[in-house]
Design a protein around this motif. Structure first.
Motif, PDB file in Angstrom:
ATOM      1  N   LEU A  87      59.420  14.040  33.553  1.00 44.59           N
ATOM      2  CA  LEU A  87      58.998  14.574  32.274  1.00 44.59           C
ATOM      3  C   LEU A  87      58.133  15.820  32.251  1.00 44.59           C
ATOM      4  O   LEU A  87      58.429  16.678  31.447  1.00 44.59           O
ATOM      5  CB  LEU A  87      58.369  13.499  31.389  1.00 44.59           C
ATOM      6  N   PRO A  88      57.078  15.972  33.021  1.00 45.20           N
ATOM      7  CA  PRO A  88      56.376  17.241  32.885  1.00 45.20           C
ATOM      8  C   PRO A  88      57.272  18.436  33.179  1.00 45.20           C
ATOM      9  O   PRO A  88      57.000  19.536  32.743  1.00 45.20           O
ATOM     10  CB  PRO A  88      55.236  17.134  33.898  1.00 45.20           C
ATOM     11  N   HIS A  89      58.362  18.196  33.897  1.00 46.83           N
ATOM     12  CA  HIS A  89      59.291  19.276  34.196  1.00 46.83           C
ATOM     13  C   HIS A  89      60.067  19.630  32.937  1.00 46.83           C
ATOM     14  O   HIS A  89      60.646  18.775  32.276  1.00 46.83           O
ATOM     15  CB  HIS A  89      60.243  18.868  35.329  1.00 46.83           C
ATOM     16  N   THR A  90      60.070  20.890  32.606  1.00 42.37           N
ATOM     17  CA  THR A  90      60.674  21.369  31.366  1.00 42.37           C
ATOM     18  C   THR A  90      62.105  20.890  31.187  1.00 42.37           C
ATOM     19  O   THR A  90      62.490  20.461  30.105  1.00 42.37           O
ATOM     20  CB  THR A  90      60.610  22.910  31.311  1.00 42.37           C
ATOM     21  N   LYS A 118      47.893  16.426  28.901  1.00 41.66           N
ATOM     22  CA  LYS A 118      47.779  17.600  29.770  1.00 41.66           C
ATOM     23  C   LYS A 118      49.122  17.954  30.415  1.00 41.66           C
ATOM     24  O   LYS A 118      49.511  19.120  30.474  1.00 41.66           O
ATOM     25  CB  LYS A 118      46.726  17.344  30.852  1.00 41.66           C
ATOM     26  N   ALA A 119      49.844  16.936  30.876  1.00 39.83           N
ATOM     27  CA  ALA A 119      51.102  17.183  31.580  1.00 39.83           C
ATOM     28  C   ALA A 119      52.154  17.835  30.683  1.00 39.83           C
ATOM     29  O   ALA A 119      52.942  18.663  31.145  1.00 39.83           O
ATOM     30  CB  ALA A 119      51.647  15.874  32.150  1.00 39.83           C
ATOM     31  N   LEU A 120      52.168  17.479  29.408  1.00 40.72           N
ATOM     32  CA  LEU A 120      53.215  17.981  28.517  1.00 40.72           C
ATOM     33  C   LEU A 120      52.789  19.161  27.652  1.00 40.72           C
ATOM     34  O   LEU A 120      53.612  19.744  26.950  1.00 40.72           O
ATOM     35  CB  LEU A 120      53.740  16.842  27.635  1.00 40.72           C
ATOM     36  N   LYS A 121      51.525  19.541  27.735  1.00 45.65           N
ATOM     37  CA  LYS A 121      51.043  20.678  26.945  1.00 45.65           C
ATOM     38  C   LYS A 121      51.857  21.959  27.197  1.00 45.65           C
ATOM     39  O   LYS A 121      52.207  22.669  26.248  1.00 45.65           O
ATOM     40  CB  LYS A 121      49.560  20.928  27.207  1.00 45.65           C
ATOM     41  N   PRO A 122      52.226  22.277  28.449  1.00 45.36           N
ATOM     42  CA  PRO A 122      53.029  23.487  28.678  1.00 45.36           C
ATOM     43  C   PRO A 122      54.394  23.458  27.992  1.00 45.36           C
ATOM     44  O   PRO A 122      55.022  24.491  27.812  1.00 45.36           O
ATOM     45  CB  PRO A 122      53.191  23.539  30.204  1.00 45.36           C
ATOM     46  N   TYR A 125      53.719  20.192  23.607  1.00 37.81           N
ATOM     47  CA  TYR A 125      53.235  18.926  23.054  1.00 37.81           C
ATOM     48  C   TYR A 125      51.741  19.014  22.773  1.00 37.81           C
ATOM     49  O   TYR A 125      51.003  19.665  23.503  1.00 37.81           O
ATOM     50  CB  TYR A 125      53.531  17.771  24.013  1.00 37.81           C
ATOM     51  N   GLN A 126      51.310  18.347  21.702  1.00 41.48           N
ATOM     52  CA  GLN A 126      49.911  18.328  21.306  1.00 41.48           C
ATOM     53  C   GLN A 126      49.490  16.895  21.007  1.00 41.48           C
ATOM     54  O   GLN A 126      50.289  16.106  20.511  1.00 41.48           O
ATOM     55  CB  GLN A 126      49.699  19.107  20.019  1.00 41.48           C
ATOM     56  N   LYS A 127      48.244  16.617  21.271  1.00 45.04           N
ATOM     57  CA  LYS A 127      47.698  15.321  20.891  1.00 45.04           C
ATOM     58  C   LYS A 127      47.509  15.334  19.380  1.00 45.04           C
ATOM     59  O   LYS A 127      46.836  16.206  18.836  1.00 45.04           O
ATOM     60  CB  LYS A 127      46.366  15.087  21.597  1.00 45.04           C
ATOM     61  N   LYS A 128      48.119  14.373  18.687  1.00 43.17           N
ATOM     62  CA  LYS A 128      48.043  14.318  17.229  1.00 43.17           C
ATOM     63  C   LYS A 128      47.032  13.290  16.743  1.00 43.17           C
ATOM     64  O   LYS A 128      46.408  13.471  15.719  1.00 43.17           O
ATOM     65  CB  LYS A 128      49.420  14.009  16.626  1.00 43.17           C
TER      66      LYS A 128
END
Length: 140
Positions: A87-90, A118-122, A125-128
């Protein structure tokens, strides 16, 4: 490496490694579902199973998704993630996002541990919001 959705007609045959990945991911849940329920949802087509393979076709990880219909939109929920290098991989998250978009979803969401923020921010993704829980059964 590639993340691939297992076709519906093959979901009766969930590989043992995928079952173990799901069990490992469930250790971090709060007991919303049992393994039997997850497997049944996959086999019924209510949830989807994705497997990440190495270039040598070695099973690396498993992801379980489902689509939920909310009053104002449809969402793809990544429910369980187990294994390594996922998953962190685009390209991995994009495969799920493309599938979700194709199926009419307005967003993709993960309910999981803080590290996913943190892993998905790039990947945009944002914390909602934060979910805070207290066990009222005395079970932990």
């Amino acid at each position: 490496m590639i993340l691939t959705q297992v076709p519906i007609q093959n979901q009766d045959l969930i590989p043992p490694r995928a079952v173990q990945d799901i069990l490992d991911a469930m250790e971090y849940s709060t007991g919303e579902k049992t393994l039997k329920q997850v497997v049944q949802e996959i086999q019924n087509g209510d949830s989807q199973i994705w497997i990440k393979f190495s270039d040598q076709m070695e099973h690396l990880a498993t992801v379980v998704t489902c689509i939920i219909d909310l009053p104002n939109k449809r969402s793809c929920v990544i429910e369980f993630i187990g294994g390594e290098s996922v998953l962190p991989h685009t390209q991995d998250i994009k495969a799920i996002e493309d599938w979700a978009r194709y199926n009419g979803c307005a967003d993709t969401r993960i309910v999981g541990r803080e590290g996913w923020v943190k892993a998905l921010k790039p990947n945009g993704y944002q914390k909602k919001y934060t979910i805070v829980c207290k066990d009222l059964t005395g079970g932990g």
